[in-house]
Design an enzyme around this catalytic site. Structure first.
Site, PDB file in Angstrom:
ATOM      1  N   LEU A 194      13.947 -67.537 -57.806  1.00  0.00           N
ATOM      2  CA  LEU A 194      13.816 -67.424 -59.259  1.00  0.00           C
ATOM      3  C   LEU A 194      13.138 -68.653 -59.850  1.00  0.00           C
ATOM      4  O   LEU A 194      13.241 -69.758 -59.316  1.00  0.00           O
ATOM      5  CB  LEU A 194      15.198 -67.236 -59.893  1.00  0.00           C
ATOM      6  CG  LEU A 194      16.027 -66.074 -59.352  1.00  0.00           C
ATOM      7  CD1 LEU A 194      17.362 -66.017 -60.062  1.00  0.00           C
ATOM      8  CD2 LEU A 194      15.283 -64.755 -59.453  1.00  0.00           C
ATOM      9  N   ASP A 195      12.468 -68.440 -60.981  1.00  0.00           N
ATOM     10  CA  ASP A 195      11.851 -69.563 -61.696  1.00  0.00           C
ATOM     11  C   ASP A 195      12.816 -70.094 -62.753  1.00  0.00           C
ATOM     12  O   ASP A 195      13.966 -69.653 -62.843  1.00  0.00           O
ATOM     13  CB  ASP A 195      10.503 -69.163 -62.288  1.00  0.00           C
ATOM     14  CG  ASP A 195      10.596 -68.055 -63.326  1.00  0.00           C
ATOM     15  OD1 ASP A 195      11.702 -67.806 -63.858  1.00  0.00           O
ATOM     16  OD2 ASP A 195       9.562 -67.445 -63.616  1.00  0.00           O
ATOM     17  N   THR A 196      12.348 -71.017 -63.565  1.00  0.00           N
ATOM     18  CA  THR A 196      13.229 -71.654 -64.550  1.00  0.00           C
ATOM     19  C   THR A 196      13.704 -70.697 -65.640  1.00  0.00           C
ATOM     20  O   THR A 196      14.676 -70.988 -66.333  1.00  0.00           O
ATOM     21  CB  THR A 196      12.544 -72.867 -65.206  1.00  0.00           C
ATOM     22  OG1 THR A 196      11.316 -72.435 -65.800  1.00  0.00           O
ATOM     23  CG2 THR A 196      12.268 -73.956 -64.179  1.00  0.00           C
TER      24      THR A 196
ATOM     25  N   HIS B 280      13.863 -65.421 -63.690  1.00  0.00           N
ATOM     26  CA  HIS B 280      13.322 -64.205 -63.078  1.00  0.00           C
ATOM     27  C   HIS B 280      12.479 -64.552 -61.864  1.00  0.00           C
ATOM     28  O   HIS B 280      12.150 -65.718 -61.629  1.00  0.00           O
ATOM     29  CB  HIS B 280      12.586 -63.307 -64.076  1.00  0.00           C
ATOM     30  CG  HIS B 280      11.514 -63.952 -64.879  1.00  0.00           C
ATOM     31  ND1 HIS B 280      10.303 -64.312 -64.368  1.00  0.00           N
ATOM     32  CD2 HIS B 280      11.484 -64.295 -66.187  1.00  0.00           C
ATOM     33  CE1 HIS B 280       9.554 -64.840 -65.318  1.00  0.00           C
ATOM     34  NE2 HIS B 280      10.249 -64.853 -66.423  1.00  0.00           N
TER      35      HIS B 280
END
Length: 140
Positions: free
Chosen positions: A16-18, A21
């Site tokens: 996941l990114d910040t 998602h």
């Protein structure tokens, strides 16, 4: 046309990114994983490709993001090989959540490189068909 090859994956937390998602680069990894898994299911391992003196090469990717994916989402990733004339072919793929929502789709233009000459082979479908134990998985 043959049904696309399909596997179910689970989105992992470390992908996941910040914003929470699935990181955009991971979509490409999922698609790449499915291409190799479909080759393997067809009976074409990486070693078999190398031993035969050829290797696949992606020349172009067009990705369309449709819906976000979050950690824990189960997704079905598909891979359909589209053959035509000439040195290139298309691979069309989708990532859908388990509930059927389309998250991402990609169309790739690819070829098969002669590893000694460093040039695309003239008929990749014929080459793959000779190597495959189950060519129908690749629509051959």
């Amino acid at each position: 046309m043959t049904e696309p090859f399909q596997l179910r994956l689970v989105v992992r937390g470390y992908e996941l990114d910040t914003q929470g998602h699935l990181n955009q680069a991971v979509y490409l990894q999922y698609f790449e994983h499915l291409r190799w898994e479909s080759l393997r299911a067809a009976g074409i391992s990486q070693d078999k490709l190398i031993d035969s003196g050829v290797g696949p090469a992606v020349l172009e990717n067009t990705m369309r993001f449709r819906h976000e994916l979050r950690g824990g989402d189960e997704v079905d990733v598909t891979c359909a090989w589209i053959w035509g004339e000439g040195k290139t072919f298309r691979v069309e793929q989708e990532i859908r959540r388990a509930d059927g929502v389309l998250a991402c789709e990609i169309t790739s233009i690819a070829g098969l490189i002669d590893l000694e000459k460093r040039k695309l082979v003239s008929d990749p479908a014929e080459c793959f068909a000779k190597l495959a134990e189950h060519p129908e998985i690749m629509g051959l």
